[in-house]
Design a protein around this motif. Structure first.
Motif, PDB file in Angstrom:
ATOM      1  N   THR A 176      -0.749   3.167  -4.950  1.00 30.43           N
ATOM      2  CA  THR A 176      -1.611   1.979  -5.079  1.00 30.43           C
ATOM      3  C   THR A 176      -2.928   2.154  -4.332  1.00 30.43           C
ATOM      4  O   THR A 176      -3.842   1.358  -4.514  1.00 30.43           O
ATOM      5  CB  THR A 176      -0.908   0.702  -4.561  1.00 30.43           C
ATOM      6  OG1 THR A 176      -0.631   0.839  -3.160  1.00 30.43           O
ATOM      7  CG2 THR A 176       0.382   0.442  -5.313  1.00 30.43           C
ATOM      8  N   LYS A 177      -3.060   3.180  -3.492  1.00 30.72           N
ATOM      9  CA  LYS A 177      -4.328   3.384  -2.793  1.00 30.72           C
ATOM     10  C   LYS A 177      -5.451   3.616  -3.809  1.00 30.72           C
ATOM     11  O   LYS A 177      -5.331   4.441  -4.697  1.00 30.72           O
ATOM     12  CB  LYS A 177      -4.234   4.576  -1.830  1.00 30.72           C
ATOM     13  CG  LYS A 177      -5.477   4.649  -0.960  1.00 30.72           C
ATOM     14  CD  LYS A 177      -5.545   5.793   0.007  1.00 30.72           C
ATOM     15  CE  LYS A 177      -6.958   5.769   0.608  1.00 30.72           C
ATOM     16  NZ  LYS A 177      -7.216   6.872   1.503  1.00 30.72           N
ATOM     17  N   HIS A 178      -6.512   2.834  -3.694  1.00 32.00           N
ATOM     18  CA  HIS A 178      -7.654   2.896  -4.612  1.00 32.00           C
ATOM     19  C   HIS A 178      -7.238   2.709  -6.074  1.00 32.00           C
ATOM     20  O   HIS A 178      -7.906   3.215  -6.980  1.00 32.00           O
ATOM     21  CB  HIS A 178      -8.442   4.196  -4.424  1.00 32.00           C
ATOM     22  CG  HIS A 178      -9.259   4.195  -3.157  1.00 32.00           C
ATOM     23  ND1 HIS A 178     -10.246   5.099  -2.912  1.00 32.00           N
ATOM     24  CD2 HIS A 178      -9.238   3.363  -2.076  1.00 32.00           C
ATOM     25  CE1 HIS A 178     -10.792   4.853  -1.711  1.00 32.00           C
ATOM     26  NE2 HIS A 178     -10.193   3.799  -1.189  1.00 32.00           N
ATOM     27  N   ARG A 193      -3.345  -5.372   1.049  1.00 33.26           N
ATOM     28  CA  ARG A 193      -3.817  -4.371   1.996  1.00 33.26           C
ATOM     29  C   ARG A 193      -5.157  -3.828   1.507  1.00 33.26           C
ATOM     30  O   ARG A 193      -5.316  -3.517   0.320  1.00 33.26           O
ATOM     31  CB  ARG A 193      -2.800  -3.232   2.114  1.00 33.26           C
ATOM     32  CG  ARG A 193      -1.527  -3.597   2.877  1.00 33.26           C
ATOM     33  CD  ARG A 193      -1.783  -3.841   4.361  1.00 33.26           C
ATOM     34  NE  ARG A 193      -0.605  -4.289   5.098  1.00 33.26           N
ATOM     35  CZ  ARG A 193      -0.330  -5.564   5.400  1.00 33.26           C
ATOM     36  NH1 ARG A 193      -1.151  -6.541   5.004  1.00 33.26           N
ATOM     37  NH2 ARG A 193       0.741  -5.876   6.104  1.00 33.26           N
ATOM     38  N   PRO A 215      -6.895  -0.952   1.507  1.00 29.63           N
ATOM     39  CA  PRO A 215      -7.151   0.284   0.757  1.00 29.63           C
ATOM     40  C   PRO A 215      -6.698   0.267  -0.711  1.00 29.63           C
ATOM     41  O   PRO A 215      -6.928   1.251  -1.420  1.00 29.63           O
ATOM     42  CB  PRO A 215      -6.369   1.339   1.551  1.00 29.63           C
ATOM     43  CG  PRO A 215      -6.250   0.768   2.936  1.00 29.63           C
ATOM     44  CD  PRO A 215      -6.097  -0.699   2.718  1.00 29.63           C
ATOM     45  N   VAL A 216      -6.057  -0.796  -1.185  1.00 23.15           N
ATOM     46  CA  VAL A 216      -5.738  -0.841  -2.618  1.00 23.15           C
ATOM     47  C   VAL A 216      -7.044  -0.934  -3.425  1.00 23.15           C
ATOM     48  O   VAL A 216      -7.131  -0.440  -4.546  1.00 23.15           O
ATOM     49  CB  VAL A 216      -4.797  -2.023  -2.948  1.00 23.15           C
ATOM     50  CG1 VAL A 216      -4.495  -2.078  -4.438  1.00 23.15           C
ATOM     51  CG2 VAL A 216      -3.501  -1.901  -2.138  1.00 23.15           C
ATOM     52  N   GLU A 236     -10.594  -2.142   3.607  1.00 22.82           N
ATOM     53  CA  GLU A 236     -10.424  -0.834   4.254  1.00 22.82           C
ATOM     54  C   GLU A 236     -11.106  -0.841   5.625  1.00 22.82           C
ATOM     55  O   GLU A 236     -12.188  -1.419   5.771  1.00 22.82           O
ATOM     56  CB  GLU A 236     -11.064   0.266   3.403  1.00 22.82           C
ATOM     57  CG  GLU A 236     -10.342   0.520   2.096  1.00 22.82           C
ATOM     58  CD  GLU A 236     -11.041   1.609   1.271  1.00 22.82           C
ATOM     59  OE1 GLU A 236     -10.475   2.707   1.166  1.00 22.82           O
ATOM     60  OE2 GLU A 236     -12.134   1.328   0.721  1.00 22.82           O
ATOM     61  N   LEU A 260       0.852  -1.186   0.000  1.00 22.44           N
ATOM     62  CA  LEU A 260       0.000   0.000   0.000  1.00 22.44           C
ATOM     63  C   LEU A 260       0.892   1.241   0.000  1.00 22.44           C
ATOM     64  O   LEU A 260       1.687   1.439   0.909  1.00 22.44           O
ATOM     65  CB  LEU A 260      -0.898   0.001   1.242  1.00 22.44           C
ATOM     66  CG  LEU A 260      -1.788   1.228   1.415  1.00 22.44           C
ATOM     67  CD1 LEU A 260      -2.764   1.382   0.258  1.00 22.44           C
ATOM     68  CD2 LEU A 260      -2.534   1.154   2.745  1.00 22.44           C
ATOM     69  N   THR A 261       0.767   2.036  -1.056  1.00 17.63           N
ATOM     70  CA  THR A 261       1.504   3.293  -1.149  1.00 17.63           C
ATOM     71  C   THR A 261       0.511   4.348  -1.637  1.00 17.63           C
ATOM     72  O   THR A 261      -0.643   4.017  -1.922  1.00 17.63           O
ATOM     73  CB  THR A 261       2.648   3.212  -2.182  1.00 17.63           C
ATOM     74  OG1 THR A 261       2.052   3.049  -3.486  1.00 17.63           O
ATOM     75  CG2 THR A 261       3.571   2.023  -1.908  1.00 17.63           C
ATOM     76  N   LYS A 262       0.975   5.577  -1.756  1.00 17.33           N
ATOM     77  CA  LYS A 262       0.033   6.579  -2.251  1.00 17.33           C
ATOM     78  C   LYS A 262      -0.346   6.297  -3.712  1.00 17.33           C
ATOM     79  O   LYS A 262      -1.425   6.637  -4.159  1.00 17.33           O
ATOM     80  CB  LYS A 262       0.571   8.007  -2.041  1.00 17.33           C
ATOM     81  CG  LYS A 262       1.830   8.351  -2.814  1.00 17.33           C
ATOM     82  CD  LYS A 262       2.192   9.808  -2.541  1.00 17.33           C
ATOM     83  CE  LYS A 262       3.381  10.329  -3.371  1.00 17.33           C
ATOM     84  NZ  LYS A 262       4.142   9.405  -4.215  1.00 17.33           N
ATOM     85  N   ASP A 293     -10.941   0.282  -3.669  1.00 18.98           N
ATOM     86  CA  ASP A 293     -11.958   1.218  -3.202  1.00 18.98           C
ATOM     87  C   ASP A 293     -13.216   0.397  -2.898  1.00 18.98           C
ATOM     88  O   ASP A 293     -13.881  -0.098  -3.804  1.00 18.98           O
ATOM     89  CB  ASP A 293     -12.219   2.256  -4.310  1.00 18.98           C
ATOM     90  CG  ASP A 293     -13.312   3.253  -3.946  1.00 18.98           C
ATOM     91  OD1 ASP A 293     -14.105   2.967  -3.027  1.00 18.98           O
ATOM     92  OD2 ASP A 293     -13.366   4.308  -4.597  1.00 18.98           O
TER      93      ASP A 293
END
Lengths: 384, 384
Positions: free
Chosen positions: B277-279, B300, B302-303, B327, B273-275, B305
């Motif tokens: 890969t988020k959503h 993770r 939050p990857v 999430e 999870l990084t900025k 949505d």
């Protein structure tokens, strides 16, 4: 009751069935009371051989059948649901061929109604218990069926059930659905189960499907496979996927059910149901199993004694179970004792339920029907 | 309410927890109010280096630790449940080493309380988000962790979730538990889903676990694998299982998330999870996916949505989903919208939950602790 309705919703109890696939046939239109035959194809030419098809077929199969419209009088029940017996009895007279489902009873009543024209039956099924085979033999009627195309589907499901039994899949889903996740404090053994690596997998019955399951299990790092057939201690003759010659782990015949029970971390029931295999997996068998072992049944329910399984789970003689079949299916009510076992996963006989398999079964059924009519070789024909 | 209690029982809601394994540590005894330290090992010699262990360990790990009793003063919280913060703060002063769980916050408060003696921390975890790493670096404290021993467990679970998403595992169990099986008339597409043979599997992230999952998927007859990393279109460097060189199917880098979404029958989320890969898996992504494709998340939450996933399932843009993470976990209440989706299976982050993995994590943690104290090489050390 709010919680029940939430559960119900998740568990797929909604009155609306969302299960229809985009590729599925359009559900049949509501019949007008004045015309009970609105679902069926109207015959157009009485001189062509008549064939009866008891269900709407899937895309490709329907296309192959429809291509024969000029040569055949096709009388078809255009619905995903079973045709009424009365419809079948009404239409079968003078038919040359019949494509039927396992929900259609093919008995002397039906054969008498059909008359002497009937020369071929193509059953969309692996089993043929719904068909009076001696009666077909007496009348010289050929019988096609579809036994081979479900290997992948059942082997895939076998792996799913093994993993679910080991990793407590049913229990895990249940805890989340019930809203328990927020209150599950983490600890090192929380929701743990045994892994596949290093395990010995024992097969009761070692035919095509069992071997296909073993092919899939090898890269999970299993250590060894043992199998029991009707000839204990003897190597199987059919090596469907060149496993026996190429696998890097030992694949050995067991001398007895006791040996297989004692040595296996995973037991896969994949044998036919006979008087010898009925309740082969019994209290005695479970007592010999390892405490962290799981049992999976993808064959026929009565090979496992259900009461003995409930007892073995209750007393933690084994770790878990994964069942696609069970004694007395489908009459499993919500209060059945097996459903009270959190470590047992039971699915409703969906072993062959992939879209691809059912399409292939439909296509082969049509090919069997046409081959029977023309006197050609069927894809798979029952020796009567 | 009878039905709900039956469901509850099956779903593992019983007040009695039957999940304890025979090999699990004995649950701690009820503390007498007069002695709050009854759970902890009493120090016997104040001149030996002190180590704090915040949990009862599993068999082999506990044995290795206990062997050091003559050399170390071991202060241990002998329970499967987390130790109270107060206990940890009370005992940490002058400790040389700490073996902690991910439920223990290792922050400056704790490090200040520990004092200058503390030179090594061994965390029983893959992640180290619970640890203030810069503070450790400032104080010259070494940090061990256990990142490598869960590959098998997570790869196995990945396959389970793929099969459950395709074969409608959650929905199937739900129907049986609800007592619906007797009323399910058979039809050719009943409870069908897509099969794995011939499919393209797309991996978002293609590290050790993703590659281990692919090793397992090959004998299911998949046709092709594609993967997306932080360097789109470039071949991965680490070929952990000699897959890229030996596999008989193409394994190719994707140029973009769009391409991967459009071409995959199965999407496996296995990236950090990084900025970036988020959503990453969003409404836009789902719109590009095939209608019969499934998505699985073992990385993770939050990857993906979650709102977009609920919408995609509602609108049948995809066939199904299998999630080990989501999430806002573990705060998933029973009325969460994802739990209303029959085609989505959600398990409570049990990816690494095999007995073998947890034993290995415990053993490695003890080895890391001892190596840190003696200045030797740890099994796995975080570069601070």
């Amino acid at each position: 009751m709010q919680r029940l309705s939430q559960l119900s919703s998740h568990l797929g109890l909604d009155p609306v069935d969302r299960s229809a696939l985009s590729s599925a046939p359009t559900p049949h239109q509501k019949s007008s009371p004045a015309n009970t035959n609105i679902n069926t194809t109207t015959p157009t030419n009485m001189s062509k051989p008549k064939v009866i098809v008891t269900r709407q077929l899937i895309d490709e199969a329907q296309r192959i059948l429809d291509e024969k419209k000029d040569e055949l009088e096709i009388v078809q029940w255009h619905s995903e649901k079973p045709c009424p017996r009365t419809w079948l009895l009404e239409n079968i007279p003078s038919a040359s061929g019949l494509l039927c489902m396992l929900s259609d009873q093919i008995n002397t009543e039906l054969l008498d109604a059909a008359g002497a024209n009937l020369k071929t039956i193509a059953s969309f099924s692996v089993g043929t218990d719904h068909i009076d085979r001696p009666a077909l033999k007496d009348r010289g009627i050929r019988l096609g069926y579809t036994p081979t195309c479900l290997t992948d589907a059942v082997a895939d499901l076998t792996v799913m059930l093994i993993l679910m039994a080991q990793r407590r899949g049913g229990e895990a889903i249940g805890k989340v659905v019930a809203g328990e996740w927020p209150q599950m404090p983490w600890h090192p053994l929380l929701m743990t189960g045994p892994g596949l690596r290093g395990s010995t997998v024992g097969f009761l019955g070692f035919g095509r499907i069992a071997q296909a399951a073993l092919v899939r299990l090898l890269p999970f790092g299993i250590k060894r496979a043992v199998y029991l057939t009707s000839k204990p201690g003897q190597k199987v003759k059919e090596d469907h996927f060149d496993l026996l010659s190429t696998a890097k782990v030992p694949i050995e015949p067991a001398q007895s059910a006791d040996q297989l029970a004692a040595e296996s971390d995973v037991v896969v029931v994949g044998c036919a149901l006979t008087k010898d295999t009925k309740h082969l997996v019994s209290t005695e068998f479970f007592k010999k199993m390892k405490k962290l072992a799981v049992v999976v049944n993808i064959a026929r329910g009565p090979v496992i004694d259900t009461n003995a399984l409930v007892k073995a789970l209750d007393e933690e003689q084994i770790f878990g179970a994964g069942l696609d079949v069970i004694e007395n299916e489908p009459n499993i009510q919500a209060d059945h004792p097996i459903l009270k076992q959190p470590r047992c996963v039971l699915v409703p006989h969906i072993g062959s339920a992939t879209i691809e398999t059912r399409e292939q079964m439909a296509t082969e059924s049509v090919k069997n029907l046409l081959a029977g009519l023309s006197g050609d070789k069927m894809v798979n024909e029952v020796e009567l």
